[in-house]
Design an enzyme around this catalytic site. Structure first.
Site, PDB file in Angstrom:
ATOM      1  N   HIS B 225    -104.700  -1.516-124.626  1.00 46.27           N
ATOM      2  CA  HIS B 225    -105.048  -0.563-125.671  1.00 46.27           C
ATOM      3  C   HIS B 225    -105.964  -1.157-126.741  1.00 46.27           C
ATOM      4  CE1 HIS B 225    -105.237   3.090-127.814  1.00 46.27           C
ATOM      5  NE2 HIS B 225    -105.075   2.381-128.903  1.00 46.27           N
ATOM      6  N   TYR B 229    -110.059  -0.391-128.494  1.00 38.84           N
ATOM      7  CA  TYR B 229    -110.527  -0.458-129.881  1.00 38.84           C
ATOM      8  C   TYR B 229    -111.538  -1.571-130.090  1.00 38.84           C
ATOM      9  CZ  TYR B 229    -108.004   3.458-131.376  1.00 38.84           C
ATOM     10  OH  TYR B 229    -107.608   4.741-131.519  1.00 38.84           O
ATOM     11  N   HIS B 376    -111.886  11.363-119.602  1.00 35.92           N
ATOM     12  CA  HIS B 376    -111.640  10.989-121.001  1.00 35.92           C
ATOM     13  C   HIS B 376    -112.394   9.721-121.386  1.00 35.92           C
ATOM     14  CE1 HIS B 376    -109.599   9.762-124.649  1.00 35.92           C
ATOM     15  NE2 HIS B 376    -109.206   8.665-124.043  1.00 35.92           N
ATOM     16  N   PHE B 377    -112.236   8.654-120.582  1.00 41.76           N
ATOM     17  CA  PHE B 377    -112.867   7.422-121.078  1.00 41.76           C
ATOM     18  C   PHE B 377    -114.352   7.342-120.755  1.00 41.76           C
ATOM     19  CE2 PHE B 377    -110.639   5.693-117.247  1.00 41.76           C
ATOM     20  CZ  PHE B 377    -111.747   5.308-116.521  1.00 41.76           C
ATOM     21  N   HIS B 378    -114.860   8.272-119.955  1.00 38.17           N
ATOM     22  CA  HIS B 378    -116.324   8.333-119.901  1.00 38.17           C
ATOM     23  C   HIS B 378    -116.889   9.043-121.129  1.00 38.17           C
ATOM     24  CE1 HIS B 378    -115.897   6.810-115.834  1.00 38.17           C
ATOM     25  NE2 HIS B 378    -117.177   6.503-115.882  1.00 38.17           N
ATOM     26  N   ARG B 441    -107.192  10.262-109.835  1.00 39.33           N
ATOM     27  CA  ARG B 441    -108.265   9.302-110.079  1.00 39.33           C
ATOM     28  C   ARG B 441    -108.170   8.199-109.041  1.00 39.33           C
ATOM     29  NH1 ARG B 441    -106.583   5.305-115.087  1.00 39.33           N
ATOM     30  NH2 ARG B 441    -108.580   4.385-114.521  1.00 39.33           N
ATOM     31  N   ARG B 442    -109.131   7.295-109.058  1.00 42.49           N
ATOM     32  CA  ARG B 442    -109.108   6.110-108.203  1.00 42.49           C
ATOM     33  C   ARG B 442    -108.813   6.462-106.760  1.00 42.49           C
ATOM     34  NH1 ARG B 442    -106.071   1.409-111.695  1.00 42.49           N
ATOM     35  NH2 ARG B 442    -107.980   0.771-112.710  1.00 42.49           N
TER      36      ARG B 442
HETATM   37  C1  HEM Z   1    -124.184   6.424-113.962  1.00 39.66           C
HETATM   38  C2  HEM Z   1    -123.208   6.485-114.826  1.00 39.66           C
HETATM   39  C3  HEM Z   1    -121.763   6.507-114.413  1.00 39.66           C
HETATM   40  C4  HEM Z   1    -121.194   7.164-113.359  1.00 39.66           C
HETATM   41  C5  HEM Z   1    -121.870   8.085-112.386  1.00 39.66           C
HETATM   42  C6  HEM Z   1    -119.794   6.832-113.359  1.00 39.66           C
HETATM   43  C7  HEM Z   1    -118.860   7.302-112.459  1.00 39.66           C
HETATM   44  C8  HEM Z   1    -117.544   6.919-112.378  1.00 39.66           C
HETATM   45  C9  HEM Z   1    -116.556   7.479-111.500  1.00 39.66           C
HETATM   46  C10 HEM Z   1    -116.800   8.591-110.507  1.00 39.66           C
HETATM   47  C11 HEM Z   1    -115.388   6.819-111.727  1.00 39.66           C
HETATM   48  C12 HEM Z   1    -114.005   7.087-111.189  1.00 39.66           C
HETATM   49  C13 HEM Z   1    -113.782   6.991-109.788  1.00 39.66           C
HETATM   50  C14 HEM Z   1    -112.337   7.103-109.396  1.00 39.66           C
HETATM   51  O1  HEM Z   1    -111.401   7.065-110.229  1.00 39.66           O
HETATM   52  O2  HEM Z   1    -112.110   7.233-108.182  1.00 39.66           O
HETATM   53  C15 HEM Z   1    -115.643   5.838-112.725  1.00 39.66           C
HETATM   54  C16 HEM Z   1    -114.698   4.938-113.195  1.00 39.66           C
HETATM   55  C17 HEM Z   1    -114.911   4.087-114.248  1.00 39.66           C
HETATM   56  N1  HEM Z   1    -116.049   3.989-115.017  1.00 39.66           N
HETATM   57 FE1  HEM Z   1    -117.786   4.982-114.703  1.00 39.66          FE
HETATM   58  N2  HEM Z   1    -119.533   5.984-114.390  1.00 39.66           N
HETATM   59  C18 HEM Z   1    -120.718   5.760-115.064  1.00 39.66           C
HETATM   60  C19 HEM Z   1    -120.905   4.976-116.172  1.00 39.66           C
HETATM   61  C20 HEM Z   1    -119.934   4.191-116.732  1.00 39.66           C
HETATM   62  C21 HEM Z   1    -120.119   3.392-117.895  1.00 39.66           C
HETATM   63  C22 HEM Z   1    -121.415   3.273-118.688  1.00 39.66           C
HETATM   64  C23 HEM Z   1    -118.943   2.757-118.117  1.00 39.66           C
HETATM   65  C24 HEM Z   1    -118.548   1.791-119.175  1.00 39.66           C
HETATM   66  C25 HEM Z   1    -119.293   1.234-120.060  1.00 39.66           C
HETATM   67  C26 HEM Z   1    -118.019   3.147-117.088  1.00 39.66           C
HETATM   68  C27 HEM Z   1    -116.730   2.675-116.964  1.00 39.66           C
HETATM   69  C28 HEM Z   1    -115.852   3.037-115.981  1.00 39.66           C
HETATM   70  C29 HEM Z   1    -114.536   2.473-115.815  1.00 39.66           C
HETATM   71  C30 HEM Z   1    -113.898   1.379-116.678  1.00 39.66           C
HETATM   72  C31 HEM Z   1    -113.946   3.117-114.721  1.00 39.66           C
HETATM   73  C32 HEM Z   1    -112.534   2.921-114.195  1.00 39.66           C
HETATM   74  C33 HEM Z   1    -112.500   2.241-112.906  1.00 39.66           C
HETATM   75  C34 HEM Z   1    -111.109   2.302-112.336  1.00 39.66           C
HETATM   76  O3  HEM Z   1    -110.409   3.329-112.468  1.00 39.66           O
HETATM   77  O4  HEM Z   1    -110.703   1.291-111.747  1.00 39.66           O
HETATM   78  N3  HEM Z   1    -118.649   4.035-116.262  1.00 39.66           N
HETATM   79  N4  HEM Z   1    -116.959   5.921-113.123  1.00 39.66           N
HETATM   80 CU   LIG Z   2    -104.373   3.311-125.272  1.00 37.88          CU
END
Ligand code: HEM
Ligand SMILES: [Cu+2]
Lengths: 49, 551
Positions: B225, B229, B376-378, B441-442
């Site tokens: 968490h 922040y 949410h976190f996007h 998710r995931r």
């Molecule tokens: C082209 C831009 C982006 C696309 C298309 C994208 C797409 C995605 C998708 C589809 C997932 C989830 C997949 C799943 O849960 O099965 C994901 C997870 C995630 N994304 Fe992105 N994302 C983008 C940019 C970013 C950026 C800029 C960040 C952070 C600075 C970010 C951080 C994360 C994180 C931390 C996860 C979690 C991974 C996990 O659950 O293990 N993403 N993203």
């Molecule tokens: Cu939190």
């Protein structure tokens, strides 16, 4: 560094405070949005569980 | 604000240190962006990855490289620049410390990347046990954290020497904020360092057979968490103390800004259970307590919103605007340094609303582990934070490389922000909606054996792919602008904007610099929130789990 201003009162300007009405309205709108979205998911919860 | 120690320009040698951090951050953006695009395409069901890779390998890459590498490198580089600008050029020793930190982080990043790319660590960026990665993956991440501590040491050293040179004065606001974020980071990373060093590393090396999953997850979220922040506070630094200068206004209140940062330090850490609400093995009473503490963080967040609205309105009214919202029109919409972070601020409204929902125990049952959370976190990280970082780069990179942001690049930068906003509306909006319908998710594409419910999610997954494609375009634009500003833009002087405090604001009290007090309360709150639950977990521990490698 020379500080010629030392000892001078800083609150001598009595000019009227700027209006922050828009800020008040904005934070109310924000609060309203938070409540509405929260209730939305809450009713979904009540509905499902 | 104290101007006596302020550098008109960041020293070239300090600028190089920050730029080194930024190169790694933007390489990470390129790699991670491509992975993100592939994920959305796979999840649409219309595209299959080549056989030599897999969905979870790509997702691990995306999460690690964007969530951990891009953020940590950008933030450390940015904070070093802030301190060098507002508290004076680093001494040789401080700068050397910064470089040691940078190289430690970089070596760690390379180790981790090799393990992911060779498919020996497809455990996602949270590396939850009992999924087990190659030991070098954990070791690499450890080096990233140790390196960030060394970077942090440079900041602490610079702060200390500023205070010695200026007895009885409050530190420059941006130095103060960088220090708070650094201290929070150090206290928080102790948790993840503990699980990696005492549990995951020995276990992945085969020194022990089994791992206590609950203890490891709890230590992870003790860190997880405050991690969010740690991402957010640098954006707040720009919102509180830099954006006012860019628009030509004033900081609403120096004390309010410091107060909200201190509240983040206090309440960000003893709240990790709100990520573990659905987890057995933790007494609900302790979850309840941590949820209460979580809701206390809403206070500084709303203080921030209020302060920003006030800054904008005061500026607009000083320019003669009238009516309730007339000030909105006076803001400099044509300036990317303002407009792009502003899109980030706007995104924080739905992002914050989603956060309050996530943290509410019952509502968490609706959204837990669904793609809503990813949506949410996007918004929080991948829009509010990242767009603010982009907005910072638009002036900081040319400032450090002795170049300027040209009119054409400024225009492209605004387009970049708008493209991002459109792409994210599609992707994140669809993720929120599908999540409410139960989509997990995931997870790679699946029809779940022809399930009717899973069929409902598919249109939203296609919308996510549309959004993902637009976002990827946004990433290409950003990389183009970054390369331009770093290497090709015309030589010149780009301003490093540092806000000044409004005349009506109260004088800053010295109590904010009392670290014994603030760190003391921080530690007490942590002990209060975690001691008994930890004793419970350890006393009632199961035999633990063997490691699993599904890749
Ligand atoms: C082209 C831009 C982006 C696309 C298309 C994208 C797409 C995605 C998708 C589809 C997932 C989830 C997949 C799943 O849960 O099965 C994901 C997870 C995630 N994304 Fe992105 N994302 C983008 C940019 C970013 C950026 C800029 C960040 C952070 C600075 C970010 C951080 C994360 C994180 C931390 C996860 C979690 C991974 C996990 O659950 O293990 N993403 N993203
Ligand atoms: Cu939190």
């Amino acid at each position: 560094m020379a500080q010629p201003e030392i000892g001078k009162k800083t609150h001598t300007k009595v000019e009227d405070q700027p209006s922050l009405k828009g800020t008040l309205a904005s934070v109310f709108l924000l609060g309203f949005f938070l409540i509405v979205t929260w209730l939305g998911v809450f009713f979904l919860f009540v509905d499902r569980f | 604000m104290n101007t006596n120690s302020m550098n008109p320009k960041v020293d070239r040698r300090d600028g190089k240190l920050t730029m080194a951090h930024f190169y790694v951050a933007f390489i990470a953006l390129a790699i991670g962006g491509l992975a993100g695009l592939l994920q959305t395409l796979v999840r649409s069901g219309k595209f299959q990855l080549p056989t030599w890779t897999g969905y979870y390998q790509i997702l691990t890459l995306h999460g690690v490289v964007l969530g951990l590498v891009l953020t940590t490198f950008f933030i450390m580089g940015f904070q070093l620049a802030l301190v060098s600008k507002t508290s004076g050029t680093f001494t040789r020793k401080q700068r050397l410390t910064g470089w040691i930190g940078f190289w430690t982080m970089t070596i760690g990043t390379i180790m981790t990347a090799i393990m992911i790319l060779t498919n020996q660590a497809s455990v996602l960026y949270t590396f939850y046990a009992p999924l087990q990665a190659h030991a070098l993956f954990y070791l690499g991440l450890t080096l990233v954290i140790i390196g960030s501590w060394i970077d942090g040491a440079a900041i602490i050293m610079a702060y200390t020497s500023w205070r010695k040179a200026n007895p009885g004065k409050p530190s420059p606001l941006l130095t103060f904020m960088s220090l708070v974020n650094t201290l929070m980071w150090i206290v928080a990373t102790i948790g993840v360092a503990a699980t990696v060093l005492f549990q995951l590393l020995p276990w992945s090396l085969g020194l022990v057979d089994r791992v206590d999953v609950l203890v490891s997850r709890t230590l992870f979220w003790y860190f997880g968490h405050p991690l969010v922040y740690f991402w957010l506070l640098p954006a707040y630094m720009a919102w509180y103390a830099i954006v006012p200068k860019i628009i030509g206004g004033k900081i609403f209140s120096d004390s309010l800004a410091r107060m909200s940062f201190i509240l983040f330090l206090l309440f960000s850490i003893p709240v990790g259970f709100h990520h573990q609400l659905m987890e057995p093995g933790i007494d609900p009473a302790w979850k309840f307590l941590q949820v209460i503490l979580t809701f206390l963080v809403v206070i500084p967040s709303l203080m921030t919103a209020f302060s920003l609205f006030a800054t904008f309105e005061m500026y607009g009214r000083s320019k003669g605007s009238t009516g309730l919202f007339g000030w909105v029109k006076k803001l400099p919409w044509g300036d990317a340094r303002f407009a792009v972070p502003f899109i980030g601020m706007l995104a924080f409204i739905p992002a914050g609303a989603g956060g309050i929902i996530n943290a509410s125990n019952q509502l968490n049952q609706v959204v837990h582990n669904t793609i809503w959370v990813t949506g949410h976190f996007h918004l929080t990280l991948a829009t509010s934070v990242v767009l603010t970082f982009f907005g910072i780069s638009y002036w900081l990179v040319p400032h450090l490389t002795g170049r300027v942001l040209t009119k054409a690049m400024n225009k492209l930068a605004i387009i970049q922000g708008v493209v991002w906003a459109i792409g994210m509306t599609f992707m994140s909006g669809a993720m929120h909606a599908a999540g409410l319908l139960g989509a997990p998710r995931r997870s790679s594409f699946s029809t779940y054996g022809g399930s009717e419910q899973a069929a409902e999610w598919i249109p939203y997954q296609i919308a996510q792919a549309v959004g993902g494609t637009i976002l990827f375009l946004g990433i290409i634009l950003m990389l183009y602008i970054f390369v331009n500003l770093a290497f090709f833009a015309p030589k010149g002087e780009e301003e490093f904007p540092v806000g000044e405090v409004a005349d009506q604001a109260e004088k800053t009290p010295m109590v904010f610099e009392n670290w014994k007090l603030w760190l003391g309360i921080t530690v007490l709150l942590i002990l209060f929130a975690y001691t008994i639950p930890f004793i419970d977990m350890i006393q009632n521990a199961p035999i633990g789990s063997k490691g699993y490698k599904f890749f």
